[in-house]
Scaffold this motif. Structure first.
Motif, short mmCIF file in Angstrom:
data_model
loop_
_atom_site.label_atom_id
_atom_site.label_comp_id
_atom_site.label_asym_id
_atom_site.label_seq_id
_atom_site.Cartn_x
_atom_site.Cartn_y
_atom_site.Cartn_z
N THR A 102 6.42 -1.72 12.41
CA THR A 102 5.80 -0.63 11.67
C THR A 102 4.31 -0.53 11.99
O THR A 102 3.77 0.57 12.17
N VAL B 239 8.93 6.84 10.87
CA VAL B 239 8.41 5.47 10.76
C VAL B 239 8.57 4.95 9.33
O VAL B 239 8.95 3.80 9.10
N THR C 223 0.88 -2.09 6.04
CA THR C 223 1.61 -1.08 6.81
C THR C 223 1.47 0.30 6.19
O THR C 223 1.29 1.29 6.90
N ASP D 84 10.74 1.71 7.97
CA ASP D 84 10.21 0.68 7.07
C ASP D 84 11.15 0.46 5.89
O ASP D 84 11.49 -0.69 5.56
#
Lengths: 92, 156
Positions: A78, A37, B90, A41
């Motif tokens: 994300t 992940v 995030t 990103d």
């Protein structure tokens, strides 16, 4: 000075493409799901900057919208993947 | 050669410098993403590209487009503000998810590795938790006891 700018834009395109390839390497070899992940990103960030540099070089303003869409889509993806890793499901 | 030939030379120099700086920072960030060893080291590396890498390329694009079009371009500011706002969100979510996963795995391995009887292992875990809570209470009590009473200050 035009040559300097041309060289700088070329260097920026090569460096950002190489950065995207390195992010893909982390996606492939990442030992755990969270590493993949994180690589995703970094990959969308490199692609966004590459689109902006390409738009500067080609002189077309259409790539701004493309990079804005990439930014929004990357953020949503994300966050969704992080939520999935945290809970095991996205919508509870 | 490029669409930016209409710029004056000093502005060309500034744009070239900013573009090279931003792309180099992004490249260094992804090299760190590949090279660093643990996940919590790696989560710091790409933020080099999302903070100053993105900002410098966006500033270069903004000043060159503003000069060429002879008006102020604000698209890049929208993208830049969006990146600046969303990246910490995030990263924090991803870090918390990783921490949660690691704790769950540690608990699972303690369950599987301690003994084959899961009930006994669960009892041991709960005993450990109780001991930990008791230790924390004692530490808090000790910290509270170490605070000097207010009348101690009055004495010379």
């Amino acid at each position: 000075m035009t040559l300097v700018l041309w060289l700088a834009l070329n260097f920026a395109q090569f460096a950002l493409a190489l950065a995207a390839c390195l992010a893909c390497v982390r996606i492939v070899i990442g030992p755990r799901a969270q590493d993949r992940v994180l690589g995703l990103d970094a990959l969308y960030m490199c692609t966004l900057l590459l689109f902006i540099v390409t738009g500067m070089r080609l002189g077309t303003p259409f790539l701004f919208e493309a990079s804005l869409v990439i930014a929004i889509g990357g953020f949503v993806s994300t966050v969704t993947l992080a939520k999935f890793l945290l809970r095991g499901e996205v919508i509870e | 050669m490029t669409a930016l030939d209409g710029l004056p030379p000093w502005l060309m120099g500034i744009v070239a410098l900013l573009v090279v700086l931003g792309s180099s920072l992004t490249l260094i960030g992804t090299i760190g993403l590949v090279q660093l060893r643990s996940f919590f080291d790696r989560i710091h590396a790409p933020t080099l590209g999302t903070s100053w890498g993105a900002a410098s390329i966006l500033i270069a694009s903004l000043i060159s487009w503003s000069w060429i079009e002879d008006r102020i371009f604000l698209h890049e500011l929208v993208i830049g503000v969006f990146i600046m706002v969303t990246t910490p969100v995030t990263m924090m979510l991803l870090g918390r998810a990783t921490l949660h996963r690691q704790r769950a795995e540690a608990r699972l391995s303690a369950l599987e590795g301690g003994s084959h009887d899961i009930g006994n292992a669960a009892d041991e875990l709960s005993v450990e938790d109780e001991a930990l809570e008791r230790a924390e209470d004692e530490a808090e009590a000790a910290a509270a006891a170490q605070v000097p009473p207010p009348e101690a200050d009055a004495k010379p």
